[in-house]
Design a protein around this motif. Structure first.
Motif, PDB file in Angstrom:
ATOM      1  N   UNK A  74      52.041   1.869  16.559  1.00 54.34           N
ATOM      2  CA  UNK A  74      52.248   1.636  17.981  1.00 54.34           C
ATOM      3  C   UNK A  74      50.958   1.434  18.748  1.00 54.34           C
ATOM      4  N   UNK A  75      49.861   1.586  18.087  1.00 50.32           N
ATOM      5  CA  UNK A  75      48.590   1.409  18.792  1.00 50.32           C
ATOM      6  C   UNK A  75      47.768   0.373  18.067  1.00 50.32           C
ATOM      7  N   UNK A  76      48.359  -0.775  17.889  1.00 49.20           N
ATOM      8  CA  UNK A  76      47.720  -1.781  17.045  1.00 49.20           C
ATOM      9  C   UNK A  76      46.354  -2.205  17.540  1.00 49.20           C
ATOM     10  N   UNK A  77      46.132  -2.069  18.841  1.00 53.22           N
ATOM     11  CA  UNK A  77      44.883  -2.612  19.352  1.00 53.22           C
ATOM     12  C   UNK A  77      43.688  -1.827  18.867  1.00 53.22           C
ATOM     13  N   UNK A  78      43.872  -0.538  18.628  1.00 53.65           N
ATOM     14  CA  UNK A  78      42.692   0.220  18.219  1.00 53.65           C
ATOM     15  C   UNK A  78      42.654   0.476  16.733  1.00 53.65           C
ATOM     16  N   UNK A  79      43.509  -0.193  15.985  1.00 52.86           N
ATOM     17  CA  UNK A  79      43.482   0.025  14.545  1.00 52.86           C
ATOM     18  C   UNK A  79      42.123  -0.240  13.908  1.00 52.86           C
ATOM     19  N   UNK A  80      41.462  -1.340  14.243  1.00 48.53           N
ATOM     20  CA  UNK A  80      40.169  -1.586  13.591  1.00 48.53           C
ATOM     21  C   UNK A  80      39.178  -0.474  13.835  1.00 48.53           C
ATOM     22  N   UNK A  81      39.344   0.190  14.972  1.00 47.50           N
ATOM     23  CA  UNK A  81      38.391   1.243  15.302  1.00 47.50           C
ATOM     24  C   UNK A  81      38.327   2.306  14.220  1.00 47.50           C
ATOM     25  N   UNK A  82      39.496   2.622  13.675  1.00 44.15           N
ATOM     26  CA  UNK A  82      39.515   3.712  12.703  1.00 44.15           C
ATOM     27  C   UNK A  82      38.673   3.403  11.483  1.00 44.15           C
ATOM     28  N   UNK A  83      38.732   2.162  11.071  1.00 46.61           N
ATOM     29  CA  UNK A  83      37.951   1.807   9.902  1.00 46.61           C
ATOM     30  C   UNK A  83      36.484   2.091  10.149  1.00 46.61           C
ATOM     31  N   UNK A  84      36.007   1.604  11.278  1.00 47.24           N
ATOM     32  CA  UNK A  84      34.581   1.749  11.528  1.00 47.24           C
ATOM     33  C   UNK A  84      34.193   3.199  11.737  1.00 47.24           C
ATOM     34  N   UNK A  85      35.013   3.897  12.489  1.00 42.71           N
ATOM     35  CA  UNK A  85      34.656   5.274  12.784  1.00 42.71           C
ATOM     36  C   UNK A  85      34.646   6.119  11.521  1.00 42.71           C
ATOM     37  N   UNK A  86      35.664   5.937  10.689  1.00 37.80           N
ATOM     38  CA  UNK A  86      35.711   6.767   9.494  1.00 37.80           C
ATOM     39  C   UNK A  86      34.579   6.446   8.531  1.00 37.80           C
ATOM     40  N   UNK A  87      34.260   5.177   8.375  1.00 37.81           N
ATOM     41  CA  UNK A  87      33.166   4.895   7.442  1.00 37.81           C
ATOM     42  C   UNK A  87      31.851   5.400   7.988  1.00 37.81           C
ATOM     43  N   UNK A  88      31.662   5.235   9.284  1.00 35.67           N
ATOM     44  CA  UNK A  88      30.408   5.728   9.853  1.00 35.67           C
ATOM     45  C   UNK A  88      30.333   7.235   9.747  1.00 35.67           C
ATOM     46  N   UNK A  89      31.476   7.866   9.945  1.00 35.03           N
ATOM     47  CA  UNK A  89      31.526   9.313   9.820  1.00 35.03           C
ATOM     48  C   UNK A  89      31.162   9.749   8.414  1.00 35.03           C
ATOM     49  N   UNK A  90      31.696   9.031   7.441  1.00 34.40           N
ATOM     50  CA  UNK A  90      31.353   9.352   6.054  1.00 34.40           C
ATOM     51  C   UNK A  90      29.854   9.251   5.847  1.00 34.40           C
ATOM     52  N   UNK A  91      29.287   8.208   6.393  1.00 35.46           N
ATOM     53  CA  UNK A  91      27.845   8.010   6.254  1.00 35.46           C
ATOM     54  C   UNK A  91      27.076   9.155   6.880  1.00 35.46           C
ATOM     55  N   UNK A  92      27.462   9.524   8.095  1.00 41.82           N
ATOM     56  CA  UNK A  92      26.706  10.554   8.805  1.00 41.82           C
ATOM     57  C   UNK A  92      26.863  11.916   8.147  1.00 41.82           C
ATOM     58  N   UNK A  93      28.063  12.214   7.703  1.00 42.89           N
ATOM     59  CA  UNK A  93      28.255  13.513   7.056  1.00 42.89           C
ATOM     60  C   UNK A  93      27.426  13.583   5.786  1.00 42.89           C
ATOM     61  N   UNK A  94      27.365  12.463   5.074  1.00 43.39           N
ATOM     62  CA  UNK A  94      26.533  12.469   3.876  1.00 43.39           C
ATOM     63  C   UNK A  94      25.068  12.656   4.228  1.00 43.39           C
ATOM     64  N   UNK A  95      24.639  12.028   5.297  1.00 39.95           N
ATOM     65  CA  UNK A  95      23.253  12.216   5.733  1.00 39.95           C
ATOM     66  C   UNK A  95      23.006  13.653   6.126  1.00 39.95           C
ATOM     67  N   UNK A  96      24.037  14.283   6.687  1.00 42.59           N
ATOM     68  CA  UNK A  96      23.900  15.673   7.101  1.00 42.59           C
ATOM     69  C   UNK A  96      23.521  16.549   5.923  1.00 42.59           C
ATOM     70  N   UNK A  97      24.188  16.295   4.801  1.00 41.53           N
ATOM     71  CA  UNK A  97      23.928  17.130   3.632  1.00 41.53           C
ATOM     72  C   UNK A  97      22.866  16.548   2.725  1.00 41.53           C
ATOM     73  N   UNK A  98      22.203  15.529   3.198  1.00 44.88           N
ATOM     74  CA  UNK A  98      21.173  14.851   2.408  1.00 44.88           C
ATOM     75  C   UNK A  98      21.670  14.383   1.068  1.00 44.88           C
TER      76      UNK A  98
END
Lengths: 785, 204
Positions: A293-317
């Motif tokens: 029901x929120x098709x307009x922001x669907x692409x956002x999730x992809x970017x946010x989650x991948x970036x989050x994965x990147x940052x969390x990994x950087x957090x733990x080196x």
């Protein structure tokens, strides 16, 4: 045009000169903007009351407020203009990879800035680079990575990434230490740890540089995927070695425990990175299950989650590149089934765009900082580094390939090995790492200079020469003579045969694990992560659209216009008689024929070219081709006298498979083509709505009707006389009986089954506005599964 | 591998099969697994519709002809032995195997690709049979047209197709009978490296 672009770039450069580094925002009073014409200096609300009686300022300017975003935008624009400028002249981009051109422009800009004593923005500083510039590129690589060849070659990829990088670093480190002992080079103060640290930095093959070069050059799929995978996955090793040696460089003594800890850390880093990536990938897929029901922001999730994965990994080196790559790999498969077609396209476009921008900026700033950093030049050290890097990489590739070739289904020959070794380019990651070495390392400037030299050497010399080398090597193998038409057709037939037999045997390189994974996937993962009941989703809509288009084309044919395509060859149409005079074929005709053949022959799976090109998105046109081919068969059947026996092939599948209402491109393989269906006018197979009164004479109206189930009964047998299979099919749709003749089915069976259908009905209007189901004769029945 | 041996013992005459075709036991086991996966009703024989279940094969323009090649005329099923024998044609020619004059020549050597013995399948003969559906030993114009139609896309008109077919026959037809016989077919493919094109690597 080029002059104009140049002017524009110079103009932008001059405008941006006063902009300093944007990582710190020095509070500049507005008056310091010297280049722009002086304006009324009132900026913003006055902090002190005016003594004089000042009027309301009509025109104000506040530069400090917008400074940072403004500079960012200008730099991005500048780099993009440079990119536009290159493509004005096509030949350049063919021979010189874009990375080189961008670095050159960066060099020029850097020179300008240096002469004006301005500092460039610190784009390649550690934080900015690793947090903002690198993730988009790696996301793009991971997202568009061709998964099937990757998983087939995952062993080779990891082998080269891990063992290869270790081999390189240790080899280069030791040799450099040996070189340092030579007094003539005056570098004796670099101890072993520092050498090893430096070696670890420059031995890693860089994804940015490699990808930008390799995607312009087409190498075979195996080679591409190994190079691709290697440069992405060696990050784990680089991170571990870098941290280890930095830590160790401070310590006076290295103990064996530390080496052991280093190994343990490697596993934590590597597996941790992959683990995080997979977890985030699953979470992202799960989230997209609920976004209908929120098709307009669907692409956002992809970017946010991948970036989050990147940052969390950087957090733990741990290895952030691996995290984001595995996240993208995992996510892609499930997300593309969940999101709408538009979101899917958006995601792809945005990922590509971000990746390209990042890459452009990185190369550009590589050029800029080359000029503006302080250098320390040492002939011996630098030359030996270059030499040793080449030598060790070459040796490494040779040795490693020899060890792993027996395990590969398609072994690497020497040509492949050469390209593999030669394609080890270094790039910006090395530079960012070396730039942020702690200052406790005495010879930091020397390291920086050497790294820059290394990068320039590999990108320019190896990058430019790799394409001619590949062509040179290739030329000796293939036969460049124009083949005869015979050979072309027969070779294509043979290729189809091979592809067919391969499919027959099934892909079994890693059959066991793949099979297990697929079972697990189907049973558990898909149920959790993919939204069910997508009956009206984008894919069906797309098919409906395709169907409509093709149905329209068929109608055009029916009304008499046979030649849809332009007839390139102007031959005289010879009447088919028993004694046909031989035709003379001129050279021009032959060229046309070759043209037709090469353009139109059905494209089987490409086995030897790279998968994605830099400048285009991967396309799904294969299935559309199937659709078109099927309709061609229908069209040909409509031409009088062109029916020459059972040419049309239908595919039928075992009826024991369950039909589900989930559609996917790949699952869509059932496709009947019915030739002649006689329907007596009295018994309409389905209700056709009357046309709206606005339809004009001669127009066509196409409808897709979801019909109730069709029951088909087939009788067939082996026709002794003509030695072919023939059969007869009767169909029954709700009321009325249709007799379907001449469908080619390679089996002798008498069976019946139910299947849901989509019936496309084509109607034409005559001058009375009546609906003629002229093409009820040419109904296309499609079984959906 | 314990599972290999147990599977091998299930297949009758496995030794003979291996010698004749040159497959290793591991390959035979994999082929057997594939055979069983295709043979859903566990009859021990494959019928054409079992092949039809393979999606990508269905998309192949000459997929049904390939399927037909597995069935000799009159036969409606294929058992495991014939399945393996036919697939043996596609193995890359193994240059490293020592030439043992006492052993019968393995099925896929270069010479067998060039001979035309009526009973033994050879690789070019497989290709020839894909064209020649009525099995009269010649590729007639009509058969050529059929294959061309299935391989070419919609932009090609009937006239162009016919001219291509004419040209093909003209180039290959040496005895001027307006059809391509097997010898002529073989001759036209002389310069092509058949081994390279027609071998499937993972069957090594």
């Amino acid at each position: 045009m080029k002059l104009a672009v140049n002017f524009l770039t110079i103009g932008l450069v001059i405008l941006s000169l006063p902009c300093g580094s944007y990582t710190e925002i020095p509070p500049k009073p507005p008056g310091s903007v010297t280049v722009l014409p002086p304006v009324k200096p009132a900026g913003g609300p006055q902090a002190f009351p005016d003594a004089e009686n000042s009027n309301l300022p009509v025109f104000t300017m506040d530069y400090a407020r917008i400074q940072v975003p403004f500079e960012v935008t200008l730099w991005v624009l500048l780099a993009s203009f440079a990119k536009i400028g290159f493509h004005v002249y096509h030949k350049i981009t063919f021979w010189v990879p874009e990375s080189c051109l961008l670095i050159s422009i960066g060099l020029i800009v850097g020179a300008i800035m240096h002469s004006v004593h301005e500092e460039p923005p610190a784009v390649l500083s550690y934080n900015v680079f690793f947090l903002f510039m690198l993730p988009p590129i790696v996301l793009e690589s991971g997202y568009f990575m061709p998964t099937r060849p990757f998983f087939e070659n995952v062993g080779t990829v990891l082998w080269f990434a891990v063992v290869g990088t270790l081999w390189n670093s240790i080899g280069i480190g030791m040799s450099l230490y040996a070189v340092c002992q030579i007094e003539a080079f005056e570098v004796q103060d670099i101890n072993l740890q520092e050498n090893m640290l430096f070696a670890a930095i420059i031995s890693a093959v860089d994804p940015v540089a490699v990808l930008s070069v390799f995607e312009d050059v087409s190498v075979n799929e195996q080679l591409y995927i190994v190079v691709f995978g290697e440069c992405l996955f060696n990050d784990a090793v680089t991170v571990v070695l870098y941290n280890m040696f930095i830590f160790v460089a401070d310590m006076p003594v290295v103990e064996p425990v530390d080496v052991f800890l280093g190994v343990a850390r490697f596993f934590v880093v590597g597996l941790g990175g992959m683990g995080f990536g997979v977890i985030f990938g699953f979470v992202a897929s799960f989230t997209t299950r609920f976004t209908s029901n929120v098709r307009e922001i669907e692409p956002l999730f992809i970017f946010m989650y991948s970036y989050l994965a990147y940052l969390v990994a950087e957090l733990f080196s741990i290895s952030s590149i691996m995290a984001i790559v595995t996240c993208a790999l995992t996510m892609k498969y499930y997300v593309e089934e969940n999101v709408s077609q538009r979101s899917c396209t958006t995601i792809r476009h945005v990922v590509k765009m971000l990746g390209t921008i990042s890459e452009t900026l990185i190369f550009f700033f590589l050029g800029v900082v080359t000029i503006t950093t302080e250098h320390e030049w040492n002939w011996g050290y630098i030359m030996f580094t270059l030499l040793l890097a080449l030598v060790w990489r070459g040796l490494g590739v040779l040795v490693l390939t020899q060890i792993i070739n027996p395990f590969r289904t398609i072994p690497f020959n020497f040509k492949d090995q050469f390209i593999l070794g030669y394609g080890g380019l270094r790039g910006a990651i090395s530079f960012a790492l070396v730039f942020t070495l702690p200052d406790s390392i005495g010879r930091k400037k020397l390291f920086v200079t050497t790294t820059i030299c290394m990068i320039m050497f590999t990108v320019f010399i190896q990058g430019i020469s790799i394409r001619p080398l590949i062509e040179f090597i290739n030329v000796r193998r293939t036969n460049r003579n124009l083949e005869t038409i015979n050979v072309e057709i027969h070779s294509r037939l043979i290729e189809h045969t091979i592809a067919g037999v391969e499919d027959l045997c099934g892909q079994w390189s890693h059959y066991y694990w793949k099979d297990k994974f697929l079972k697990f996937n189907n049973r558990i993962l898909r149920k959790i992560l993919i939204r069910d009941n997508r009956a009206e989703s984008s894919i069906v809509a797309l098919y409906k659209k395709l169907e409509l288009q093709n149905a329209m084309e068929i109608l055009d044919t029916v009304s008499g216009d046979i030649n849809a395509g332009s007839s390139i060859v102007s031959l005289q149409y010879e009447k088919k008689s028993s004694g046909k005079p031989k035709r003379k074929f001129v050279a021009a005709d032959l060229m046309n024929m070759h043209d037709i053949l090469s353009k139109n022959m059905y494209k089987i799976r490409q086995r030897t070219t790279a998968y994605t090109t830099k400048h285009s998105l991967p396309n799904d046109s294969r299935t559309k081709e199937i659709l078109i081919r099927r309709h061609t068969s229908i069209r040909r059947s409509l031409r009088p006298g062109s029916f020459n026996g059972p040419v049309w092939n239908t595919r039928t599948y075992s009826t024991s498979q369950k039909y589900r209402h989930t559609y996917s491109f790949k699952g869509f393989t059932l496709f009947f083509t019915i030739l002649y269906i006689t329907v007596s006018p009295a018994t309409q197979p389905h209700t056709i709505t009357p046309p709206p009164p606005c339809f004009m004479v001669g127009t066509t109206h196409v409808e897709i009707i979801r019909s109730p189930t069709l029951r088909l009964t087939k009788h067939g047998g082996w026709n002794r006389k003509s030695q072919t299979w023939t059969h007869q099919t009767k169909g029954q749709i709700s009321t009325g009986l249709m007799s379907i003749a001449r469908v080619f089915w390679p089996k002798q069976v008498s069976s019946s089954y139910w299947c849901p259908l989509v019936v496309v009905s084509l109607q034409q209007f005559d001058h009375e506005g009546l609906v003629h189901t002229v093409s009820s004769e040419h109904l296309m029945l499609r079984c959906v599964r | 591998m314990g599972s290999t041996n147990s599977t091998l013992s299930k297949i009758p005459n496995v030794e003979e099969l291996m010698q004749e075709t040159g497959f290793t036991p591991a390959h035979i086991v994999r082929l057997y697994d594939r055979f069983e996966a295709l043979d859903k009703e566990k009859t021990g024989h494959l019928r054409p519709q079992d092949f039809g279940a393979i999606n990508r094969l269905a998309m192949n323009p000459i997929g049904d002809r390939i399927i037909g090649a597995f069935f000799s005329p009159g036969q409606e099923t294929v058992d495991f032995h014939s399945f393996v024998r036919i697939l043996a044609h596609f193995r890359p020619a193994d240059k490293k195997r020592p030439k043992d004059p006492s052993m019968p020549e393995p099925v896929n050597s270069r010479t067998s690709k060039l001979k035309y013995p009526p009973l033994v399948f050879s690789l070019i003969s497989v290709a020839f049979q894909l064209y020649d559906q009525d099995k009269d030993g010649k590729i007639s114009r009509a058969e050529l047209l059929q294959v061309l139609r299935s391989m070419l896309e919609m932009q090609v008109t009937e006239e162009q197709l016919e001219s291509i077919a004419d040209r093909t026959i003209q180039e290959a037809d040496l005895d001027k009978d307006d059809a391509i016989s097997f010898e002529e077919f073989r001759k036209s493919l002389e310069k092509v490296n058949i081994d390279h094109k027609m071998s499937i690597r993972f069957l090594r």
